[in-house]
Design a protein around this motif. Structure first.
Motif, PDB file in Angstrom:
ATOM      1  N   PHE A 222       0.856  -1.172   0.000  1.00 42.74           N
ATOM      2  CA  PHE A 222       0.000   0.000   0.000  1.00 42.74           C
ATOM      3  C   PHE A 222       0.902   1.236   0.000  1.00 42.74           C
ATOM      4  O   PHE A 222       1.668   1.456   0.940  1.00 42.74           O
ATOM      5  CB  PHE A 222      -0.896   0.010   1.242  1.00 42.74           C
ATOM      6  N   TRP A 223       0.829   2.031  -1.067  1.00 42.18           N
ATOM      7  CA  TRP A 223       1.671   3.204  -1.215  1.00 42.18           C
ATOM      8  C   TRP A 223       1.058   4.414  -0.514  1.00 42.18           C
ATOM      9  O   TRP A 223      -0.152   4.636  -0.587  1.00 42.18           O
ATOM     10  CB  TRP A 223       1.892   3.517  -2.693  1.00 42.18           C
ATOM     11  N   SER A 224       1.911   5.184   0.158  1.00 42.62           N
ATOM     12  CA  SER A 224       1.542   6.417   0.866  1.00 42.62           C
ATOM     13  C   SER A 224       0.392   6.203   1.856  1.00 42.62           C
ATOM     14  O   SER A 224      -0.629   6.894   1.804  1.00 42.62           O
ATOM     15  CB  SER A 224       1.186   7.529  -0.122  1.00 42.62           C
ATOM     16  N   PRO A 225       0.549   5.255   2.784  1.00 40.78           N
ATOM     17  CA  PRO A 225      -0.513   5.048   3.775  1.00 40.78           C
ATOM     18  C   PRO A 225      -0.652   6.273   4.680  1.00 40.78           C
ATOM     19  O   PRO A 225       0.325   6.957   4.979  1.00 40.78           O
ATOM     20  CB  PRO A 225      -0.021   3.831   4.567  1.00 40.78           C
ATOM     21  N   GLN A 226      -1.883   6.544   5.065  1.00 35.25           N
ATOM     22  CA  GLN A 226      -2.195   7.682   5.932  1.00 35.25           C
ATOM     23  C   GLN A 226      -3.193   7.246   6.994  1.00 35.25           C
ATOM     24  O   GLN A 226      -3.982   6.335   6.781  1.00 35.25           O
ATOM     25  CB  GLN A 226      -2.814   8.821   5.128  1.00 35.25           C
TER      26      GLN A 226
ATOM     27  N   TRP B 149      -5.812   4.676   5.061  1.00 31.38           N
ATOM     28  CA  TRP B 149      -6.040   5.109   3.689  1.00 31.38           C
ATOM     29  C   TRP B 149      -4.726   4.942   2.941  1.00 31.38           C
ATOM     30  O   TRP B 149      -3.654   4.967   3.552  1.00 31.38           O
ATOM     31  CB  TRP B 149      -6.421   6.584   3.640  1.00 31.38           C
ATOM     32  N   ALA B 150      -4.758   4.818   1.595  1.00 32.73           N
ATOM     33  CA  ALA B 150      -3.534   4.732   0.809  1.00 32.73           C
ATOM     34  C   ALA B 150      -3.769   5.288  -0.597  1.00 32.73           C
ATOM     35  O   ALA B 150      -4.902   5.342  -1.078  1.00 32.73           O
ATOM     36  CB  ALA B 150      -3.054   3.286   0.719  1.00 32.73           C
ATOM     37  N   ARG B 151      -2.667   5.678  -1.222  1.00 32.49           N
ATOM     38  CA  ARG B 151      -2.732   6.184  -2.600  1.00 32.49           C
ATOM     39  C   ARG B 151      -3.152   5.071  -3.553  1.00 32.49           C
ATOM     40  O   ARG B 151      -3.991   5.262  -4.431  1.00 32.49           O
ATOM     41  CB  ARG B 151      -1.376   6.763  -3.013  1.00 32.49           C
ATOM     42  N   CYS B 152      -2.542   3.884  -3.391  1.00 35.15           N
ATOM     43  CA  CYS B 152      -2.884   2.735  -4.227  1.00 35.15           C
ATOM     44  C   CYS B 152      -2.338   1.480  -3.567  1.00 35.15           C
ATOM     45  O   CYS B 152      -1.605   1.546  -2.583  1.00 35.15           O
ATOM     46  CB  CYS B 152      -2.329   2.884  -5.653  1.00 35.15           C
ATOM     47  N   VAL B 153      -2.705   0.344  -4.116  1.00 33.58           N
ATOM     48  CA  VAL B 153      -2.217  -0.948  -3.634  1.00 33.58           C
ATOM     49  C   VAL B 153      -1.791  -1.773  -4.830  1.00 33.58           C
ATOM     50  O   VAL B 153      -2.415  -1.704  -5.897  1.00 33.58           O
ATOM     51  CB  VAL B 153      -3.276  -1.700  -2.798  1.00 33.58           C
ATOM     52  N   VAL B 154      -0.666  -2.511  -4.672  1.00 33.99           N
ATOM     53  CA  VAL B 154      -0.197  -3.412  -5.723  1.00 33.99           C
ATOM     54  C   VAL B 154       0.073  -4.777  -5.130  1.00 33.99           C
ATOM     55  O   VAL B 154       0.361  -4.908  -3.938  1.00 33.99           O
ATOM     56  CB  VAL B 154       1.080  -2.882  -6.433  1.00 33.99           C
ATOM     57  N   ASP B 155      -0.027  -5.797  -5.969  1.00 35.63           N
ATOM     58  CA  ASP B 155       0.300  -7.166  -5.590  1.00 35.63           C
ATOM     59  C   ASP B 155       1.785  -7.357  -5.862  1.00 35.63           C
ATOM     60  O   ASP B 155       2.224  -7.295  -7.015  1.00 35.63           O
ATOM     61  CB  ASP B 155      -0.547  -8.135  -6.420  1.00 35.63           C
TER      62      ASP B 155
ATOM     63  N   ARG C  90      -6.943   6.411  -3.058  1.00 33.70           N
ATOM     64  CA  ARG C  90      -7.816   5.551  -3.849  1.00 33.70           C
ATOM     65  C   ARG C  90      -8.175   4.246  -3.147  1.00 33.70           C
ATOM     66  O   ARG C  90      -8.962   3.458  -3.651  1.00 33.70           O
ATOM     67  CB  ARG C  90      -7.169   5.243  -5.194  1.00 33.70           C
ATOM     68  N   VAL C  91      -7.555   4.015  -1.966  1.00 36.48           N
ATOM     69  CA  VAL C  91      -7.759   2.749  -1.252  1.00 36.48           C
ATOM     70  C   VAL C  91      -8.034   3.044   0.220  1.00 36.48           C
ATOM     71  O   VAL C  91      -7.417   3.923   0.814  1.00 36.48           O
ATOM     72  CB  VAL C  91      -6.501   1.847  -1.370  1.00 36.48           C
ATOM     73  N   ARG C  92      -8.946   2.289   0.800  1.00 41.43           N
ATOM     74  CA  ARG C  92      -9.248   2.382   2.227  1.00 41.43           C
ATOM     75  C   ARG C  92      -9.293   0.967   2.779  1.00 41.43           C
ATOM     76  O   ARG C  92      -9.972   0.091   2.227  1.00 41.43           O
ATOM     77  CB  ARG C  92     -10.592   3.065   2.441  1.00 41.43           C
ATOM     78  N   VAL C  93      -8.548   0.724   3.855  1.00 41.19           N
ATOM     79  CA  VAL C  93      -8.599  -0.556   4.552  1.00 41.19           C
ATOM     80  C   VAL C  93      -9.382  -0.330   5.831  1.00 41.19           C
ATOM     81  O   VAL C  93      -9.051   0.561   6.624  1.00 41.19           O
ATOM     82  CB  VAL C  93      -7.178  -1.102   4.840  1.00 41.19           C
TER      83      VAL C  93
ATOM     84  N   VAL D  10     -11.851   3.551  -3.098  1.00 41.72           N
ATOM     85  CA  VAL D  10     -12.490   4.835  -2.798  1.00 41.72           C
ATOM     86  C   VAL D  10     -12.192   5.878  -3.869  1.00 41.72           C
ATOM     87  O   VAL D  10     -12.399   7.069  -3.663  1.00 41.72           O
ATOM     88  CB  VAL D  10     -12.093   5.361  -1.391  1.00 41.72           C
ATOM     89  N   GLY D  11     -11.712   5.421  -5.036  1.00 42.11           N
ATOM     90  CA  GLY D  11     -11.379   6.327  -6.123  1.00 42.11           C
ATOM     91  C   GLY D  11     -12.550   7.175  -6.579  1.00 42.11           C
ATOM     92  O   GLY D  11     -12.360   8.306  -7.032  1.00 42.11           O
TER      93      GLY D  11
END
Length: 111
Positions: A49-53, A98-104, A82-85, A73-74
């Motif tokens: 998860f990039w740029s978690p907040q 929250w995060a900017r994006c997620v990758v596998d 764009r991502v919420r856990v 959440v985009g």
């Protein structure tokens, strides 16, 4: 507001347990990230998860809550998010952020 859809990165994350948790703060000027390995039986998925907040880890972690959801959440139009856990069970041990994006990490590399 309509419910945010599940992110397609992994199906049914609430059936997984967190096997590894790594937070890279980015003190060297690199983008911060949070790595989670999610385990479901013999299957392991490694997500970044990039740029978690707004990271919150509740008392009880790492006990699995089985309420984890990864949402797309985009559609909200939030700048850089764009991502919420979340945890829909509201039980102890939840990890939310929250995060900017997620990758596998196993299929998309690290960037």
């Amino acid at each position: 507001m309509d419910r945010d859809p599940d992110h397609p990165i992994i199906s049914k994350p609430w059936e997984c347990s967190i096997g590894e948790f790594h937070y890279h703060v980015g003190l060297d000027g690199s983008e911060p990230f949070l790595d989670l390995s999610l385990h479901r039986g013999e299957v392991v998925r490694r997500l970044r998860f990039w740029s978690p907040q707004q990271l919150k880890i509740e008392d009880g972690f790492p006990s699995p809550t089985h309420g984890m959801a990864i949402l797309d959440v985009g559609g909200r139009g939030l700048e850089g998010l764009r991502v919420r856990v979340v945890d829909f069970e509201a039980s102890g041990g939840a990890v939310t952020f929250w995060a900017r994006c997620v990758v596998d990490l196993d299929t998309m590399g690290t960037g």
